[in-house]
Design a protein around this motif. Structure first.
Motif, PDB file in Angstrom:
ATOM      1  N   VAL A 144      -2.701   3.811   3.608  1.00  0.00           N
ATOM      2  CA  VAL A 144      -4.041   2.750   3.237  1.00  0.00           C
ATOM      3  C   VAL A 144      -4.811   3.434   3.627  1.00  0.00           C
ATOM      4  O   VAL A 144      -5.074   4.842   4.352  1.00  0.00           O
ATOM      5  CB  VAL A 144      -3.474   1.890   4.231  1.00  0.00           C
ATOM      6  CG1 VAL A 144      -5.343   1.212   3.853  1.00  0.00           C
ATOM      7  CG2 VAL A 144      -2.875   0.351   4.446  1.00  0.00           C
TER       8      VAL A 144
ATOM      9  N   PHE B 251      -3.002   0.468   9.636  1.00  0.00           N
ATOM     10  CA  PHE B 251      -3.496   0.601   8.574  1.00  0.00           C
ATOM     11  C   PHE B 251      -4.402   1.572   8.460  1.00  0.00           C
ATOM     12  O   PHE B 251      -5.259   2.082   8.078  1.00  0.00           O
ATOM     13  CB  PHE B 251      -4.312  -0.684   8.177  1.00  0.00           C
ATOM     14  CG  PHE B 251      -3.592  -2.036   7.765  1.00  0.00           C
ATOM     15  CD1 PHE B 251      -3.630  -2.396   6.551  1.00  0.00           C
ATOM     16  CD2 PHE B 251      -3.098  -2.932   8.517  1.00  0.00           C
ATOM     17  CE1 PHE B 251      -2.982  -3.426   6.137  1.00  0.00           C
ATOM     18  CE2 PHE B 251      -2.596  -4.088   8.701  1.00  0.00           C
ATOM     19  CZ  PHE B 251      -2.547  -4.188   6.984  1.00  0.00           C
TER      20      PHE B 251
ATOM     21  N   SER C 151       0.687  -1.200   0.365  1.00  0.00           N
ATOM     22  CA  SER C 151      -0.151  -0.363   0.398  1.00  0.00           C
ATOM     23  C   SER C 151       1.013   1.219   0.080  1.00  0.00           C
ATOM     24  O   SER C 151       0.620   2.143  -0.419  1.00  0.00           O
ATOM     25  CB  SER C 151      -0.906   0.403   1.335  1.00  0.00           C
ATOM     26  OG  SER C 151      -1.769  -1.199   1.092  1.00  0.00           O
TER      27      SER C 151
ATOM     28  N   GLY D 234      -6.273  -2.220   2.497  1.00  0.00           N
ATOM     29  CA  GLY D 234      -5.607  -2.681   2.963  1.00  0.00           C
ATOM     30  C   GLY D 234      -6.353  -3.983   3.949  1.00  0.00           C
ATOM     31  O   GLY D 234      -7.107  -4.067   4.402  1.00  0.00           O
TER      32      GLY D 234
ATOM     33  N   ASN E 147      -9.040   0.377   5.078  1.00  0.00           N
ATOM     34  CA  ASN E 147      -8.435  -1.142   5.904  1.00  0.00           C
ATOM     35  C   ASN E 147      -9.689  -1.916   5.779  1.00  0.00           C
ATOM     36  O   ASN E 147     -10.794  -1.173   6.097  1.00  0.00           O
ATOM     37  CB  ASN E 147      -7.968  -0.655   7.360  1.00  0.00           C
ATOM     38  CG  ASN E 147      -8.568  -0.014   8.209  1.00  0.00           C
ATOM     39  OD1 ASN E 147      -9.496  -1.272   8.617  1.00  0.00           O
ATOM     40  ND2 ASN E 147      -7.986   0.809   8.647  1.00  0.00           N
TER      41      ASN E 147
ATOM     42  N   THR F  20      -5.332   3.060  -3.013  1.00  0.00           N
ATOM     43  CA  THR F  20      -5.511   2.090  -1.900  1.00  0.00           C
ATOM     44  C   THR F  20      -6.280   1.778  -0.949  1.00  0.00           C
ATOM     45  O   THR F  20      -6.817   1.651  -0.189  1.00  0.00           O
ATOM     46  CB  THR F  20      -3.961   1.950  -1.404  1.00  0.00           C
ATOM     47  OG1 THR F  20      -4.529   2.927  -0.075  1.00  0.00           O
ATOM     48  CG2 THR F  20      -3.315   3.190  -2.630  1.00  0.00           C
TER      49      THR F  20
END
Length: 223
Positions: A113, A107, A82, A96, A116, A94
């Motif tokens: 990220v 995260f 990420s 994660g 998350n 992104t």
């Protein structure tokens, strides 16, 4: 939309199939020879590479991706992937995967990220949502918006059972999204009366959650 998925395990492949069905261009990346089996998702592109290596991501053409999903079973690999995607390639979005709940605090945007997805948290929320009445259950966090998707099954003793949804004085930064009743989805309607057992979905700022809980089910507080 072009999407790169790091991790071609069961989770990564399932995400890839769903995205492909929705018309997106998907690239699956995995460093394990045994995991790279194009016949499992033939519509996707495949790359045998380590997503934690900058050269591998260059080969994958991450600079042309709209979204990168780090979906391996290794939290360290997901964080590095990420971070590289965001800082080195400027990927707009992104996602994660969090495998271990103790690592969830890492995260964040500081590690590149944007969103998350914690498997343990989701499973816990789904269990709570299925069995809990009168308690606010957090289902999903919108990190950039500082808001959460929450659910409450309205209890019999709620002060708003039988009253129109439009008469509920919701807290600031709170929006009723939908009402689930008897297997049907009802859009929010100011004149729609609320019933005991209704599943109410809200998008609400985190600092307004307690106020929403106290409003709809005050007797549930502290249970």
């Amino acid at each position: 939309m072009r999407v790169a998925i790091a991790g071609a395990g069961a989770v990564g492949r399932a995400i890839a199939r769903e995205l492909i069905e929705n018309g997106h261009d998907v690239l699956l990346i995995d460093r394990s020879v045994t995991a790279v089996k194009p016949e499992r998702v033939p519509e996707a592109s495949w790359l045998l590479a380590d997503s934690c290596e900058l050269s591998s991501l260059e080969e994958a053409g991450l600079d042309s991706c709209d979204v990168v999903i780090a979906a391996t079973g290794d939290d360290k690999a997901n964080l590095v992937t990420s971070l590289l995607a965001k800082t080195e390639f400027g990927v707009p979005r992104t996602v994660g995967r969090v495998n271990h709940p103790d690592n969830e605090w890492l995260f964040t945007e500081a590690w590149g990220v944007d969103v998350n997805v914690s498997t343990p948290r989701i499973m816990s929320a789904l269990v709570e949502e299925a069995v809990t009445v009168g308690d606010l259950v957090r289902l999903f966090t919108f990190r950039k918006g500082n808001a959460n998707l929450v659910e409450m099954t309205l209890p019999d003793d709620s002060p708003y059972v039988g009253k129109a949804a439009g008469l509920v004085p919701l807290p600031e930064n709170c929006q009723l999204v939908t009402i689930l009743r008897d297997g049907q989805v009802y859009p929010p309607n100011e004149e729609q009366p609320l019933e005991s057992g209704d599943e109410l979905l809200f998008v609400v700022a985190e600092d307004s959650e307690d106020e929403l809980q106290n409003l709809l089910a005050p007797r549930a507080v502290g249970r």
